[in-house]
Write a protein that holds these residues in place. Structure first.
Motif, PDB file in Angstrom:
ATOM      1  N   ALA A  88       0.807  -1.229   0.000  1.00 35.12           N
ATOM      2  CA  ALA A  88       0.000   0.000   0.000  1.00 35.12           C
ATOM      3  C   ALA A  88       0.832   1.266   0.000  1.00 35.12           C
ATOM      4  O   ALA A  88       0.275   2.369  -0.096  1.00 35.12           O
ATOM      5  CB  ALA A  88      -0.921   0.002   1.225  1.00 35.12           C
ATOM      6  N   SER A  89       2.159   1.150   0.084  1.00 30.03           N
ATOM      7  CA  SER A  89       2.999   2.326   0.283  1.00 30.03           C
ATOM      8  C   SER A  89       3.246   3.130  -0.986  1.00 30.03           C
ATOM      9  O   SER A  89       3.620   4.289  -0.917  1.00 30.03           O
ATOM     10  CB  SER A  89       4.344   1.911   0.896  1.00 30.03           C
ATOM     11  OG  SER A  89       5.031   1.023   0.018  1.00 30.03           O
ATOM     12  N   ALA A  90       3.079   2.514  -2.149  1.00 28.10           N
ATOM     13  CA  ALA A  90       3.343   3.232  -3.403  1.00 28.10           C
ATOM     14  C   ALA A  90       2.326   4.355  -3.584  1.00 28.10           C
ATOM     15  O   ALA A  90       1.120   4.131  -3.544  1.00 28.10           O
ATOM     16  CB  ALA A  90       3.280   2.262  -4.578  1.00 28.10           C
ATOM     17  N   GLU A  91       2.824   5.589  -3.779  1.00 30.43           N
ATOM     18  CA  GLU A  91       1.939   6.745  -3.851  1.00 30.43           C
ATOM     19  C   GLU A  91       0.943   6.657  -5.001  1.00 30.43           C
ATOM     20  O   GLU A  91      -0.217   6.991  -4.867  1.00 30.43           O
ATOM     21  CB  GLU A  91       2.767   8.017  -3.988  1.00 30.43           C
ATOM     22  CG  GLU A  91       3.577   8.357  -2.737  1.00 30.43           C
ATOM     23  CD  GLU A  91       4.308   9.671  -2.898  1.00 30.43           C
ATOM     24  OE1 GLU A  91       4.115  10.338  -3.925  1.00 30.43           O
ATOM     25  OE2 GLU A  91       5.075  10.023  -1.974  1.00 30.43           O
ATOM     26  N   LYS A  92       1.406   6.222  -6.147  1.00 27.36           N
ATOM     27  CA  LYS A  92       0.526   6.146  -7.315  1.00 27.36           C
ATOM     28  C   LYS A  92      -0.036   4.742  -7.522  1.00 27.36           C
ATOM     29  O   LYS A  92      -0.665   4.467  -8.532  1.00 27.36           O
ATOM     30  CB  LYS A  92       1.288   6.589  -8.565  1.00 27.36           C
ATOM     31  CG  LYS A  92       1.697   8.053  -8.535  1.00 27.36           C
ATOM     32  CD  LYS A  92       2.385   8.443  -9.835  1.00 27.36           C
ATOM     33  CE  LYS A  92       2.779   9.912  -9.809  1.00 27.36           C
ATOM     34  NZ  LYS A  92       3.452  10.316 -11.080  1.00 27.36           N
ATOM     35  N   GLY A  93       0.191   3.877  -6.560  1.00 29.28           N
ATOM     36  CA  GLY A  93      -0.279   2.515  -6.703  1.00 29.28           C
ATOM     37  C   GLY A  93       0.631   1.711  -7.604  1.00 29.28           C
ATOM     38  O   GLY A  93       1.537   2.243  -8.241  1.00 29.28           O
ATOM     39  N   LYS A  94       0.410   0.425  -7.665  1.00 28.33           N
ATOM     40  CA  LYS A  94       1.211  -0.430  -8.536  1.00 28.33           C
ATOM     41  C   LYS A  94       0.369  -1.595  -8.995  1.00 28.33           C
ATOM     42  O   LYS A  94      -0.732  -1.835  -8.488  1.00 28.33           O
ATOM     43  CB  LYS A  94       2.466  -0.899  -7.815  1.00 28.33           C
ATOM     44  CG  LYS A  94       2.229  -1.602  -6.494  1.00 28.33           C
ATOM     45  CD  LYS A  94       3.573  -1.916  -5.838  1.00 28.33           C
ATOM     46  CE  LYS A  94       3.404  -2.470  -4.443  1.00 28.33           C
ATOM     47  NZ  LYS A  94       4.703  -2.716  -3.774  1.00 28.33           N
ATOM     48  N   THR A  95       0.894  -2.348  -9.927  1.00 29.07           N
ATOM     49  CA  THR A  95       0.177  -3.477 -10.500  1.00 29.07           C
ATOM     50  C   THR A  95       0.824  -4.768 -10.032  1.00 29.07           C
ATOM     51  O   THR A  95       2.047  -4.901 -10.025  1.00 29.07           O
ATOM     52  CB  THR A  95       0.198  -3.404 -12.032  1.00 29.07           C
ATOM     53  OG1 THR A  95      -0.439  -2.194 -12.443  1.00 29.07           O
ATOM     54  CG2 THR A  95      -0.547  -4.567 -12.640  1.00 29.07           C
ATOM     55  N   SER A 120      -6.663  -4.782 -13.965  1.00 30.45           N
ATOM     56  CA  SER A 120      -6.001  -3.910 -14.940  1.00 30.45           C
ATOM     57  C   SER A 120      -6.613  -4.040 -16.327  1.00 30.45           C
ATOM     58  O   SER A 120      -6.453  -3.152 -17.166  1.00 30.45           O
ATOM     59  CB  SER A 120      -4.503  -4.250 -15.022  1.00 30.45           C
ATOM     60  OG  SER A 120      -3.900  -4.130 -13.753  1.00 30.45           O
ATOM     61  N   ARG A 121      -7.287  -5.149 -16.570  1.00 34.71           N
ATOM     62  CA  ARG A 121      -7.882  -5.393 -17.882  1.00 34.71           C
ATOM     63  C   ARG A 121      -9.393  -5.532 -17.748  1.00 34.71           C
ATOM     64  O   ARG A 121      -9.955  -5.369 -16.675  1.00 34.71           O
ATOM     65  CB  ARG A 121      -7.262  -6.651 -18.496  1.00 34.71           C
ATOM     66  CG  ARG A 121      -5.741  -6.537 -18.649  1.00 34.71           C
ATOM     67  CD  ARG A 121      -5.089  -7.839 -19.015  1.00 34.71           C
ATOM     68  NE  ARG A 121      -3.635  -7.720 -19.036  1.00 34.71           N
ATOM     69  CZ  ARG A 121      -2.800  -8.727 -19.211  1.00 34.71           C
ATOM     70  NH1 ARG A 121      -3.277  -9.963 -19.392  1.00 34.71           N
ATOM     71  NH2 ARG A 121      -1.492  -8.524 -19.205  1.00 34.71           N
ATOM     72  N   VAL A 144      -4.037  -6.974 -11.090  1.00 32.40           N
ATOM     73  CA  VAL A 144      -4.840  -5.922 -10.460  1.00 32.40           C
ATOM     74  C   VAL A 144      -3.981  -4.702 -10.163  1.00 32.40           C
ATOM     75  O   VAL A 144      -2.780  -4.810  -9.881  1.00 32.40           O
ATOM     76  CB  VAL A 144      -5.506  -6.410  -9.153  1.00 32.40           C
ATOM     77  CG1 VAL A 144      -6.491  -7.530  -9.422  1.00 32.40           C
ATOM     78  CG2 VAL A 144      -4.468  -6.848  -8.122  1.00 32.40           C
ATOM     79  N   GLU A 145      -4.619  -3.551 -10.230  1.00 32.99           N
ATOM     80  CA  GLU A 145      -3.967  -2.304  -9.836  1.00 32.99           C
ATOM     81  C   GLU A 145      -4.287  -2.043  -8.372  1.00 32.99           C
ATOM     82  O   GLU A 145      -5.450  -2.113  -7.951  1.00 32.99           O
ATOM     83  CB  GLU A 145      -4.470  -1.146 -10.702  1.00 32.99           C
ATOM     84  CG  GLU A 145      -3.772   0.172 -10.384  1.00 32.99           C
ATOM     85  CD  GLU A 145      -4.288   1.313 -11.223  1.00 32.99           C
ATOM     86  OE1 GLU A 145      -3.882   2.465 -10.966  1.00 32.99           O
ATOM     87  OE2 GLU A 145      -5.111   1.053 -12.135  1.00 32.99           O
ATOM     88  N   VAL A 146      -3.255  -1.771  -7.591  1.00 28.00           N
ATOM     89  CA  VAL A 146      -3.408  -1.491  -6.168  1.00 28.00           C
ATOM     90  C   VAL A 146      -3.544   0.017  -5.990  1.00 28.00           C
ATOM     91  O   VAL A 146      -2.634   0.783  -6.346  1.00 28.00           O
ATOM     92  CB  VAL A 146      -2.201  -2.009  -5.360  1.00 28.00           C
ATOM     93  CG1 VAL A 146      -2.402  -1.742  -3.880  1.00 28.00           C
ATOM     94  CG2 VAL A 146      -1.995  -3.493  -5.614  1.00 28.00           C
ATOM     95  N   LYS A 147      -4.679   0.448  -5.468  1.00 28.67           N
ATOM     96  CA  LYS A 147      -4.929   1.869  -5.259  1.00 28.67           C
ATOM     97  C   LYS A 147      -5.002   2.147  -3.758  1.00 28.67           C
ATOM     98  O   LYS A 147      -6.001   1.787  -3.116  1.00 28.67           O
ATOM     99  CB  LYS A 147      -6.232   2.292  -5.944  1.00 28.67           C
ATOM    100  CG  LYS A 147      -6.189   2.144  -7.463  1.00 28.67           C
ATOM    101  CD  LYS A 147      -7.451   2.681  -8.104  1.00 28.67           C
ATOM    102  CE  LYS A 147      -7.354   2.633  -9.628  1.00 28.67           C
ATOM    103  NZ  LYS A 147      -8.569   3.194 -10.280  1.00 28.67           N
TER     104      LYS A 147
END
Length: 536
Positions: free
Chosen positions: A176-183, A479-480, A508-511
């Motif tokens: 959860a730490s990535a500011e812009k999220g990650k996949t 993501s798709r 999935v994209e983590v937001k």
């Protein structure tokens, strides 16, 4: 011209076709004849045979291809409450009638699970014959008893839960730490998070799976384990992967760390005191990993999938957790106040009925658990109606029970997150569930009494904590497919597991949510505060 060429070719080769066709007819006829002759030896009181679609070897091929799921599918082909599947060297007596479950449980000394400890030591752990033969004596009782006792509520389980929870917090904090999220690939992430958190709890901070090569080897081993156990892993891929795990555990068990869990400490000492070598005792730990990682991963995966793919349910569960189990505290540090969130795991266990009900509905709809018992001596069941012959097996495939409309009502095939809630709580909830409230004996997610999974409270607590931390801190969006979750994702039915794995990965994209920017800690409470699982 083409027609004339084909006619000429067939004319010149008609003898070959005739011989092939004749040989095939002879083989099929012999197979049917052999199957008929084998049936003549059945006692009329034995459960009736269910004939395979392919004579003689059809059931063998089906069980190899589909694993435990095969026995659930055969149950749809007969109205018999109990029937027999002939696997040439043994029979499987398969039942789908819940009425017979208490009778099988009552006969647990002669319809026993105990022999499978030795089978696991031989086929899964890969122990030597002298080591496996030790389970024919008193070692079997001591070994099984130690596992049950050290996984029961108390200080040892508290310590395991705390270490597992601390690792879980770090895994989700990293996610959860990535500011812009990650996949991420969801199954891949769940596998890594579970194997690291569970290993931290069971084996201590310096566990073997810190080496990612060992972690990878474990999942390679799992992929080829069914073929290995069937003697069909011709390239020895399971053995090669397992050897990497064995080497790491022999090194680990030669000097157990001070923070090792009591379940591992006691198990290792009992095996060694019982006459097992260090090498074999260390290898035995690998079979324990198969049970823990192999079943916790798909259970956690589908709990995440089935909640995040239902936005209204996700919102309701998220609100329930925030209301019942989350508090905000301020810690003073060098004159400044730092705010953090605390997740009360004891409250999570006892005050979040929708989370619990959803979790058990996940198990009901995805379980493939094949509750198996060996027939120790000729046994008459159901007032003499069924004769189970010594040396064969009794099998209760959970899907046959979990999908029964007689047990669960007309909604048996659908996912109802409110199904396991009591009537009073249902009436107060936002759901309009009309599903029947199940009896405990009709839920087989953790096995059948008296052979219930001894780690069920530990595994459920780990799943609850990880799911709650995820729900509170992130949103997961495919993501798709325009961000939509697949409604009926395919399952991999061939694994040696109690819960289906997904057949395909989901990217999935983590937001991160606003709550993810705060520090999270867990208040574990005591393991004597149990989750009210339907199985107990």
């Amino acid at each position: 011209m083409a027609h004339l060429f084909l006619t000429d070719w067939l004319h010149r080769h008609d003898g070959i076709f005739f011989r092939l066709t004749t040989s095939l007819l002879v083989i099929v006829s012999l197979a049917y004849l052999t199957e008929f002759v084998r049936g003549l030896g059945d006692d009329p009181r034995e459960p009736k045979r269910l004939r395979p679609r392919l004579p003689l070897i059809g059931h063998i091929l089906g069980s190899l291809r589909h694993g435990p799921a095969y026995y659930a599918s055969t149950s749809t082909r007969t109205d018999e409450a109990m029937y027999a599947i002939d696997l040439l060297n043994v029979k499987m007596y398969v039942t789908k009638d819940i009425r017979l479950l208490p009778l099988i449980a009552k006969a647990h000394k002669i319809l026993s699970f105990a022999p499978f400890v030795k089978v696991s030591a031989e086929k899964i752990a890969g122990n030597s014959k002298p080591a496996c033969d030790l389970f024919n004596g008193p070692l079997l009782h001591d070994y099984s008893h130690s596992i049950k006792m050290t996984l029961s509520p108390g200080r040892p389980l508290d310590e395991m839960n705390m270490r597992t929870a601390q690792s879980s917090v770090l895994e989700i904090e990293s996610l959860a730490s990535a500011e812009k999220g990650k996949t991420i690939l969801l199954l891949e992430w769940v596998r890594h998070a579970v194997i690291q958190a569970t290993s931290h709890g069971i084996f201590g901070a310096e566990h073997p799976f810190l080496d990612l090569k060992v972690e990878k080897a474990f999942w390679d081993w799992q992929a080829h384990l069914p073929a290995h156990m069937a003697g069909l892993d011709l390239l020895g891929r399971a053995d090669k992967a397992r050897e990497i795990i064995h080497r790491s555990f022999i090194k680990y068990c030669s000097a157990l760390p001070p923070d090792v869990s009591k379940v591992v400490y006691e198990r290792q000492h009992i095996l060694r005191d019982g006459g097992m070598s260090l090498g074999d005792a260390a290898k035995q730990e690998s079979s324990f990993c198969v049970a823990m990682f192999g079943n916790t991963v798909p259970t956690l995966y589908w709990t995440i999938y089935d909640l995040f793919s239902r936005p209204s349910l996700l919102a309701e569960v998220r609100e329930e957790i925030k209301r019942a189990a989350v508090s905000e505290v301020t810690e003073k540090s060098e004159g400044a106040g730092a705010s953090q969130f605390v997740l009360d795991v004891a409250a999570l266990k006892t005050k979040c009925p929708l989370l619990l009900s959803s979790f058990q509905e996940v198990q009901r709809t995805h379980s493939i658990h094949a509750n198996i018992r060996k027939v120790i001596t000729d046994t008459l069941l159901d007032d003499g109606r069924y004769l189970l012959r010594k040396g064969n097996y009794c099998l209760i495939p959970s899907p046959s029970v979990h999908e029964s409309t007689l047990i669960w009502g007309e909604s048996a095939a659908s996912f109802d997150p409110y199904r396991f809630m009591t009537k009073n709580v249902r009436d107060r909830s936002q759901g309009d569930s009309k599903s029947r409230i199940p009896s405990p004996s009709s839920f087989l997610g953790w096995g059948t009494p008296p052979h219930l999974c001894p780690a069920r409270q530990y595994a459920a607590t780990e799943t609850f904590a990880m799911v709650a931390l995820l729900i509170l801190q992130v949103d997961l969006v495919p993501s798709r497919n325009d961000g939509q979750w697949e409604k009926h994702p395919a399952a991999d039915t061939g694994g040696l597991v109690s819960v289906f794995n997904p057949k395909h990965e989901v990217e999935v994209e983590v937001k991160p949510r606003e709550a993810a920017i705060r520090k999270w800690t867990l208040n574990m409470g005591e393991s004597k505060v149990r989750i009210a699982l339907a199985s107990g």
